[in-house]
Design an enzyme around this catalytic site. Structure first.
Site, PDB file in Angstrom:
ATOM      1  N   CYS A 178     -20.181 -11.946  -6.456  1.00  0.00           N
ATOM      2  CA  CYS A 178     -21.076 -11.910  -5.297  1.00  0.00           C
ATOM      3  C   CYS A 178     -22.418 -12.583  -5.537  1.00  0.00           C
ATOM      4  O   CYS A 178     -23.169 -12.795  -4.578  1.00  0.00           O
ATOM      5  CB  CYS A 178     -21.350 -10.461  -4.919  1.00  0.00           C
ATOM      6  N   CYS A 223     -26.319 -11.439  -3.659  1.00  0.00           N
ATOM      7  CA  CYS A 223     -26.315 -11.180  -2.209  1.00  0.00           C
ATOM      8  C   CYS A 223     -26.747  -9.744  -1.878  1.00  0.00           C
ATOM      9  O   CYS A 223     -27.911  -9.502  -1.580  1.00  0.00           O
ATOM     10  CB  CYS A 223     -24.919 -11.493  -1.654  1.00  0.00           C
ATOM     11  N   CYS A 249     -18.717   7.480   2.403  1.00  0.00           N
ATOM     12  CA  CYS A 249     -18.153   6.313   3.089  1.00  0.00           C
ATOM     13  C   CYS A 249     -17.497   6.764   4.397  1.00  0.00           C
ATOM     14  O   CYS A 249     -16.624   7.640   4.400  1.00  0.00           O
ATOM     15  CB  CYS A 249     -17.136   5.621   2.192  1.00  0.00           C
ATOM     16  N   CYS A 254     -24.920  -0.515   4.420  1.00  0.00           N
ATOM     17  CA  CYS A 254     -24.002   0.635   4.460  1.00  0.00           C
ATOM     18  C   CYS A 254     -24.740   1.858   4.989  1.00  0.00           C
ATOM     19  O   CYS A 254     -25.705   2.315   4.375  1.00  0.00           O
ATOM     20  CB  CYS A 254     -23.433   0.906   3.068  1.00  0.00           C
ATOM     21  N   CYS A 284     -19.514  -3.057   6.201  1.00  0.00           N
ATOM     22  CA  CYS A 284     -19.801  -3.830   4.980  1.00  0.00           C
ATOM     23  C   CYS A 284     -18.988  -5.124   4.938  1.00  0.00           C
ATOM     24  O   CYS A 284     -19.355  -6.067   4.230  1.00  0.00           O
ATOM     25  CB  CYS A 284     -19.580  -2.997   3.724  1.00  0.00           C
ATOM     26  N   CYS A 329     -14.425   2.032   9.159  1.00  0.00           N
ATOM     27  CA  CYS A 329     -15.743   1.398   9.248  1.00  0.00           C
ATOM     28  C   CYS A 329     -15.598  -0.016   8.691  1.00  0.00           C
ATOM     29  O   CYS A 329     -15.025  -0.201   7.624  1.00  0.00           O
ATOM     30  CB  CYS A 329     -16.747   2.205   8.414  1.00  0.00           C
ATOM     31  N   ASP A 353       0.852  -1.187   0.000  1.00  0.00           N
ATOM     32  CA  ASP A 353       0.000   0.000   0.000  1.00  0.00           C
ATOM     33  C   ASP A 353       0.894   1.246   0.000  1.00  0.00           C
ATOM     34  O   ASP A 353       0.542   2.278   0.572  1.00  0.00           O
ATOM     35  CB  ASP A 353      -0.938  -0.025   1.224  1.00  0.00           C
TER      36      ASP A 353
HETATM   37  S1  SF4 Z   1     -21.962  -8.837   1.462  1.00  0.00           S
HETATM   38 FE1  SF4 Z   1     -21.468  -7.641  -0.372  1.00  0.00          FE
HETATM   39  S2  SF4 Z   1     -19.364  -8.216  -0.835  1.00  0.00           S
HETATM   40 FE2  SF4 Z   1     -20.145  -9.802   0.536  1.00  0.00          FE
HETATM   41  S3  SF4 Z   1     -20.962 -11.385  -0.835  1.00  0.00           S
HETATM   42 FE3  SF4 Z   1     -22.669 -10.024  -0.290  1.00  0.00          FE
HETATM   43  S4  SF4 Z   1     -22.703  -8.546  -1.997  1.00  0.00           S
HETATM   44 FE4  SF4 Z   1     -20.701  -9.536  -2.044  1.00  0.00          FE
HETATM   45  S1  SF4 Z   2     -16.833   1.127   4.977  1.00  0.00           S
HETATM   46 FE1  SF4 Z   2     -18.458   0.032   3.859  1.00  0.00          FE
HETATM   47  S2  SF4 Z   2     -20.286   0.070   5.206  1.00  0.00           S
HETATM   48 FE2  SF4 Z   2     -18.839   1.581   5.984  1.00  0.00          FE
HETATM   49  S3  SF4 Z   2     -19.561   3.489   5.057  1.00  0.00           S
HETATM   50 FE3  SF4 Z   2     -17.895   2.663   3.724  1.00  0.00          FE
HETATM   51  S4  SF4 Z   2     -18.940   1.441   2.184  1.00  0.00           S
HETATM   52 FE4  SF4 Z   2     -20.409   1.835   3.831  1.00  0.00          FE
END
Ligand code: SF4
Ligand code: SF4
Length: 309
Positions: free
Chosen positions: A185, A188, A211, A195, A241, A238, A131
């Site tokens: 994915c 899903c 975000c 989020c 997600c 965060c 990174d």
């Molecule tokens: S939670 Fe989001 S990243 Fe994970 S499998 Fe479901 S759609 Fe894909």
């Molecule tokens: S880290 Fe993921 S859940 Fe959290 S604000 Fe960003 S996109 Fe949304």
């Protein structure tokens, strides 16, 4: 210089011994046209928000042969994923930042491997990226078969999840590439529904201005008026997600360096809101949290407290 299949598997073994849960090889060169266009369109739409540094070194970002000076004629991207998940993390901080600074840890772990590759391939130049270089890490991880990019924009390693750092060794040694990952994915969408800022709803795919990870870590100055609030639990980053993702039901155990320290685990919103310069320095000197200046941590802590009152 082209290397043998045996050498390739030895390098893969060494990457796993260095702590990676997955390692793969991709032929370096210009990023596929569709992906380059998507990246350029993302920047044009302002999806990167405060992360203006993403506009820099675009010609290198879109072709890692240019990481070398002079540019390499041919090279391989060795992509690797290193797990960082530990139970008992402090919910105020994203999990990735609760142990030692990953930039340093991964470089320390990868240095012997880069040396080994160079010494056994006629002195091929090697560049370790943790990174720390302009390279589209997730693109190369997919190309090298390490995993796939989820709807939450994280790289998901099948069987290990997404609580992983990506790192690369870009080398002039020419390894036979692995097959790219073709997974996805499916239908899903749990991350998108969960989020809090709606960052995953954006036309350009991801709106960093919505975000909480970008807003709490990367965005300097006052909290933007049109940005989402800070619902918690975190004030730095965060993980929501990722937490919602079914691929993280049983995450790969993190490397020991990434375990949260006792001091980190004991931090509270109040202690962070009152943090002075010396406290900040002694708590975070060897951590990636220094990406976020002390006054910004205080800003975030105050924001969370106000939202909860
Ligand atoms: S939670 Fe989001 S990243 Fe994970 S499998 Fe479901 S759609 Fe894909
Ligand atoms: S880290 Fe993921 S859940 Fe959290 S604000 Fe960003 S996109 Fe949304």
């Amino acid at each position: 210089m082209a290397v043998t299949a045996d050498f390739r598997e030895q390098v893969r073994r060494m990457a796993i011994e260095a702590g990676a849960v997955a390692a793969g090889f991709a032929r370096a060169g210009a990023v596929a046209e569709a992906d380059a266009s998507r990246f350029n369109a993302y920047l044009s739409a302002g999806g990167h928000f405060s992360m203006r540094y993403m506009e820099n070194y675009r010609e290198i970002r879109l072709n890692p042969l240019r990481l070398f000076t002079p540019a390499a004629e041919a090279a391989t991207v060795i992509s690797m994923a290193f797990p960082y998940y530990h139970p008992g993390a402090n919910p105020l901080f994203a999990r990735y930042a609760q142990g030692e600074d990953y930039h340093k840890v991964l470089r320390r772990r990868l240095r012997p491997l880069a040396r080994y590759i160079s010494e056994n391939s006629g002195g091929a130049r090697c560049r370790i990226c943790t990174d720390t270089a302009p390279i589209l890490e997730r693109y190369w991880a997919v190309a090298a078969g390490v995993g796939f990019i989820g709807r939450n924009h994280c790289l998901i390693v099948p069987g290990a999840g997404s609580f992983c750092f990506l790192a690369e060794i870009v080398t002039e040694a020419q390894f036979e590439p692995d097959a790219p990952s073709l997974l996805g994915c499916g239908d899903c969408g749990a991350c998108k529904r969960g989020c809090p800022g709606g960052a995953l709803e954006a036309q350009c795919g991801f709106d960093s201005g919505k975000c909480l990870s970008c807003l709490t870590i990367e965005h300097r100055g006052a909290w933007p008026d049109d940005a989402p609030g800070l619902p918690g639990p975190a004030i730095y980053g965060c993980d929501l997600c990722q937490q919602r993702c079914p691929h993280n039901a049983a995450p790969a155990p993190g490397l020991p360096e990434f375990a949260p320290s006792a001091a980190m685990r004991s931090l509270t919103t109040d202690s962070l809101a009152a943090l002075d310069a010396s406290g900040y320095e002694s708590l975070f000197a060897s951590s990636a949290v220094t990406r976020c200046p002390a006054e910004q941590l205080r800003r975030n802590a105050e924001k969370l407290k106000n939202n909860n009152n």
